[in-house]
Design an enzyme around this catalytic site. Structure first.
Site, PDB file in Angstrom:
ATOM      1  N   ARG A 138     -16.589   1.679  -8.571  1.00 22.59           N
ATOM      2  CA  ARG A 138     -16.670   3.313  -9.240  1.00 22.59           C
ATOM      3  C   ARG A 138     -15.057   3.958  -8.415  1.00 22.59           C
ATOM      4  O   ARG A 138     -14.293   4.826  -9.313  1.00 22.59           O
ATOM      5  CB  ARG A 138     -17.812   4.216  -9.124  1.00 22.59           C
ATOM      6  CG  ARG A 138     -18.302   3.660 -10.016  1.00 22.59           C
ATOM      7  CD  ARG A 138     -19.759   4.864 -10.377  1.00 22.59           C
ATOM      8  NE  ARG A 138     -19.271   5.620 -10.934  1.00 22.59           N
ATOM      9  CZ  ARG A 138     -18.758   6.614 -10.931  1.00 22.59           C
ATOM     10  NH1 ARG A 138     -18.740   7.247  -9.153  1.00 22.59           N
ATOM     11  NH2 ARG A 138     -18.810   7.886 -11.772  1.00 22.59           N
ATOM     12  N   PRO A 166     -29.478   8.319 -22.646  1.00 24.09           N
ATOM     13  CA  PRO A 166     -28.878   9.178 -21.447  1.00 24.09           C
ATOM     14  C   PRO A 166     -28.734   7.636 -20.562  1.00 24.09           C
ATOM     15  O   PRO A 166     -29.854   6.429 -20.017  1.00 24.09           O
ATOM     16  CB  PRO A 166     -30.468   9.471 -20.655  1.00 24.09           C
ATOM     17  CG  PRO A 166     -31.586   8.940 -21.398  1.00 24.09           C
ATOM     18  CD  PRO A 166     -30.674   8.355 -23.227  1.00 24.09           C
ATOM     19  N   CYS A 209      -9.764  -8.109  -0.639  1.00 24.33           N
ATOM     20  CA  CYS A 209      -7.978  -8.059  -0.642  1.00 24.33           C
ATOM     21  C   CYS A 209      -7.212  -7.257  -1.346  1.00 24.33           C
ATOM     22  O   CYS A 209      -6.362  -7.715  -1.767  1.00 24.33           O
ATOM     23  CB  CYS A 209      -7.694  -9.980  -0.086  1.00 24.33           C
ATOM     24  SG  CYS A 209      -8.963 -10.062   0.643  1.00 24.33           S
ATOM     25  N   GLU A 210      -7.455  -6.159  -1.622  1.00 25.59           N
ATOM     26  CA  GLU A 210      -7.041  -5.172  -1.933  1.00 25.59           C
ATOM     27  C   GLU A 210      -6.994  -3.393  -2.243  1.00 25.59           C
ATOM     28  O   GLU A 210      -7.771  -3.848  -1.000  1.00 25.59           O
ATOM     29  CB  GLU A 210      -7.707  -5.116  -3.600  1.00 25.59           C
ATOM     30  CG  GLU A 210      -8.106  -6.228  -4.470  1.00 25.59           C
ATOM     31  CD  GLU A 210      -7.337  -6.951  -5.607  1.00 25.59           C
ATOM     32  OE1 GLU A 210      -6.572  -5.932  -5.986  1.00 25.59           O
ATOM     33  OE2 GLU A 210      -6.784  -7.747  -5.636  1.00 25.59           O
TER      34      GLU A 210
HETATM   35  C1  PLP Z   1     -22.755   3.865 -22.086  1.00 28.96           C
HETATM   36  C2  PLP Z   1     -22.820   4.407 -23.571  1.00 28.96           C
HETATM   37  C3  PLP Z   1     -24.209   5.386 -22.993  1.00 28.96           C
HETATM   38  C4  PLP Z   1     -24.555   6.019 -21.720  1.00 28.96           C
HETATM   39  O1  PLP Z   1     -23.633   7.039 -20.680  1.00 28.96           O
HETATM   40  P1  PLP Z   1     -24.046   8.010 -20.206  1.00 28.96           P
HETATM   41  O2  PLP Z   1     -22.879   8.254 -19.510  1.00 28.96           O
HETATM   42  O3  PLP Z   1     -24.172   6.719 -19.058  1.00 28.96           O
HETATM   43  O4  PLP Z   1     -25.605   8.927 -19.958  1.00 28.96           O
HETATM   44  C5  PLP Z   1     -25.115   6.761 -24.341  1.00 28.96           C
HETATM   45  N1  PLP Z   1     -24.775   5.326 -25.162  1.00 28.96           N
HETATM   46  C6  PLP Z   1     -23.810   4.721 -26.083  1.00 28.96           C
HETATM   47  C7  PLP Z   1     -23.396   3.760 -26.909  1.00 28.96           C
HETATM   48  C8  PLP Z   1     -22.951   4.627 -24.443  1.00 28.96           C
HETATM   49  O5  PLP Z   1     -21.220   3.000 -24.772  1.00 28.96           O
END
Ligand code: PLP
Length: 424
Positions: A322, A284, A353-354
Site C-alpha cells: 500500500r 464491506p 531492490c526498488e
Molecule cells: C473492493 C470492493 C469492495 C470492498 O471495498 P472496501 O473499500 O474494502 O470496503 C466492495 N465491492 C466491490 C464491488 C469492490 O470492488
C-alpha cells in the site's frame, strides 16, 4: 479484549504491544517475521457494529473477499452469518472450501468475468451476479441456458458521483471502467428481462474505497433508489439493492470512532431507503478487517546515507504494497517501548531492490536499533491479499488471535512450495 476507546486491538500492556491481550513479541518469537497478526475479536466487533446499525432493515453483509481472503477468516465470517462479495472464480473457490454454507449468500462482482467463472458460480448457486456490461449479460445468459440454470442479476450502475479518495480506488465516475451508466440502465434492464436464463432481481452500486464522508454514499443510493422505483414501475421485481463497500477508516493518529462512523453511514443509507421495501446488501472489506491486523517486522539494519537515516526491515513492499502503490500511510510503532530512547526521523524501508520499497519516509519514531520489532498498523486489509513473491521472497506467516489464543492460520511457505508450479 479490545478497548472500546481504541479502534485498534493493538494496545500497549506496559511497554509491550499486545494484540487483543496477546504479547506481540512472543508471537514474533514463536512464528518468526514478517508476520501478519489479526484479532478475530476485532473482526467480530466490526461485523457486530454493522449488524446493529442495519438491524432495522432487511440486509446481508457480503464481506469483500479481496480485502483479505484468508480461508480462516472466511470460515469465521461464514459461521457468523456473513455472505461474500467475490471478484473471481478463485475467490468463489475460497468461499466453497472455507464457508460452503455461505455460497448462497455470494454476490459476484467484477468487470471481466469469464465463462468458466460464470459456470462455477451458476453451479454453486450463488445469490447474485453484479453484471457490469451488456456483453457480459449476453455471455451470462448463454452460460445459464447451457447449464439449465437461471442467473439472478443486478446491473452494477455507475451513478457518476465523485468520492474523495485516492484516484486508483475511486470507481463511481462516468470515466471509470466500472458499471453501466445509470441513465442507460433502464434500457439494459429491459433487454435483460427478455433474455432466457436471466432474472433481473437487483440494482448494485460501488463508488470506491476508503471513502470517509457519507455524502457520496447517500448520493449514490439516492440515485439507485430512483432507478429501483422506475424499474418496478416498468414491471420488474427488484428485490435487492447492493450498496457496495468503501467505508473508510483512519490510518493516522486522528481520533476515530468506528462505531460512530458506521452509525453515520447506516443512518444516511437507511434514510435514503426510507419506505422502500428492499433487501439491502452491503459489501464491506476494509472497514471489517483493516484495523484488526498489523504486519510485524524485525529491523535488520540501520544506516545513514548523507542526510537520510534508514531503518531496513525484514518486511518489504511485496508483503505490504500500500505505501508503494498508493503512497498510503501506516502508523509504525515499536513492539517494545523504551523510555530511555530518543525520537528519530528515518525512512523505514524493505530489502527489495526498488526505491519504491518504503513503508514510511521522514517518519519520526522511537530510535530503532537492529533486532527491534515494529508493527505496521491497520494492515489487515489489502495487505496479505496483495502480497507477491517479488525478489523470490516467501509470503509472511499469519496468526489469528481469538479469545486470548493465537492460532497459526498460514505458515511460511517452503521453497519447494514456492517453485512447485515451475517447469525447467
Ligand atoms: C473492493 C470492493 C469492495 C470492498 O471495498 P472496501 O473499500 O474494502 O470496503 C466492495 N465491492 C466491490 C464491488 C469492490 O470492488
Amino acid at each position: 479484549m479490545t478497548s472500546s476507546a481504541s479502534p485498534r486491538p493493538f494496545l500497549y500492556a506496559g511497554d509491550h504491544l499486545a494484540c487483543s491481550g496477546v504479547d506481540v513479541s512472543a508471537l514474533a518469537q514463536e512464528f518468526g517475521t514478517p508476520l501478519y497478526v489479526y484479532s478475530g475479536d476485532a473482526v467480530r466487533e466490526r461485523i457486530g457494529m454493522m449488524e446493529r446499525e442495519f438491524a432495522p432493515v432487511t440486509h446481508t453483509i457480503c464481506y469483500a473477499v479481496k480485502a483479505n481472503s484468508s480461508l480462516a477468516l472466511l470460515a469465521r465470517l461464514g459461521t457468523i452469518g456473513c455472505g461474500f462479495d467475490i471478484v473471481s472464480g478463485g475467490e468463489l473457490e475460497r468461499v466453497r472450501r472455507a464457508a460452503p454454507e455461505a455460497v448462497s449468500r455470494v454476490v459476484f462482482s467484477g468487470v471481466g468475468k469469464q465463462a468458466w467463472e460464470m459456470d462455477a458460480a451458476l453451479e454453486a448457486g450463488i445469490l447474485l451476479f453484479n453484471v457490469e456490461s451488456e456483453a457480459e449479460l449476453e455471455l451470462l445468459a448463454e452460460r445459464a441456458q447451457a447449464l439449465g440454470k437461471t442467473a439472478r442479476i443486478a446491473l452494477r450502475v455507475n451513478p457518476d458521483v465523485f468520492a474523495e479518495t485516492h484516484p486508483y480506488i475511486s470507481t463511481g465516475l462516468s470515466e471509470h471502467k466500472f458499471g453501466i451508466a445509470i441513465a442507460r440502465a433502464p434500457e439494459v434492464y429491459k433487454r435483460a428481462a427478455g433474455l432466457a436464463g436471466i432474472e433481473p432481481v437487483g440494482v448494485s452500486v460501488h463508488i470506491g474505497s476508503q471513502i470517509r464522508s457519507v455524502e457520496p454514499f447517500a448520493a449514490a443510493v439516492q440515485r439507485v433508489r430512483k432507478l429501483v422505483e422506475q424499474l418496478r414501475g416498468d414491471g420488474l421485481q427488484i428485490r435487492f439493492l447492493d450498496a457496495g463497500g468503501g467505508v473508510g477508516i483512519e490510518y493516522g493518529k486522528a481520533e476515530f470512532d468506528p462505531s460512530a462512523s458506521m452509525e453515520k453511514y447506516a443512518v444516511a443509507l437507511r434514510s435514503e431507503l426510507e419506505g422502500l421495501e428492499i433487501h439491502l446488501l452491503l459489501e464491506p472489506g476494509r472497514f471489517v478487517i483493516a484495523q484488526a491486523g498489523a504486519l510485524i517486522s524485525r529491523v535488520l539494519y540501520t544506516k545513514q546515507n548523507g542526510k537520510k537515516h534508514f531503518v531496513i526491515t525484514d518486511a518489504a513492499m511485496n508483503d505490504l504494497i500500500r505505501p508503494a502503490l498508493y503512497h498510503a500511510h501506516h502508523e509504525i510503532v515499536p513492539v517494545v517501548r523504551h523510555a530511555s530512547r530518543s525520537q528519530q526521523v528515518s525512512d523505514i524501508v524493505g530489502p527489495v531492490c526498488e526505491s519504491g520499497d518504503f513503508f514510511a519516509q521522514d517518519r519520526e519514531t522511537q530510535a530503532l536499533h537492529a533486532g527491534d520489532l515494529v508493527a505496521l498498523l491497520d494492515a489487515g486489509a489489502y495487505g496479505m491479499s496483495l502480497a507477491s513473491h517479488y525478489n523470490t521472497r516467501v509470503h509472511p506467516a499469519e496468526v489469528l488471535i481469538e479469545a486470548g489464543e493465537a492460532k497459526l492460520i498460514r505458515r511460511r511457505e517452503t521453497f519447494d512450495e514456492l517453485f512447485a508450479a515451475e517447469l525447467f
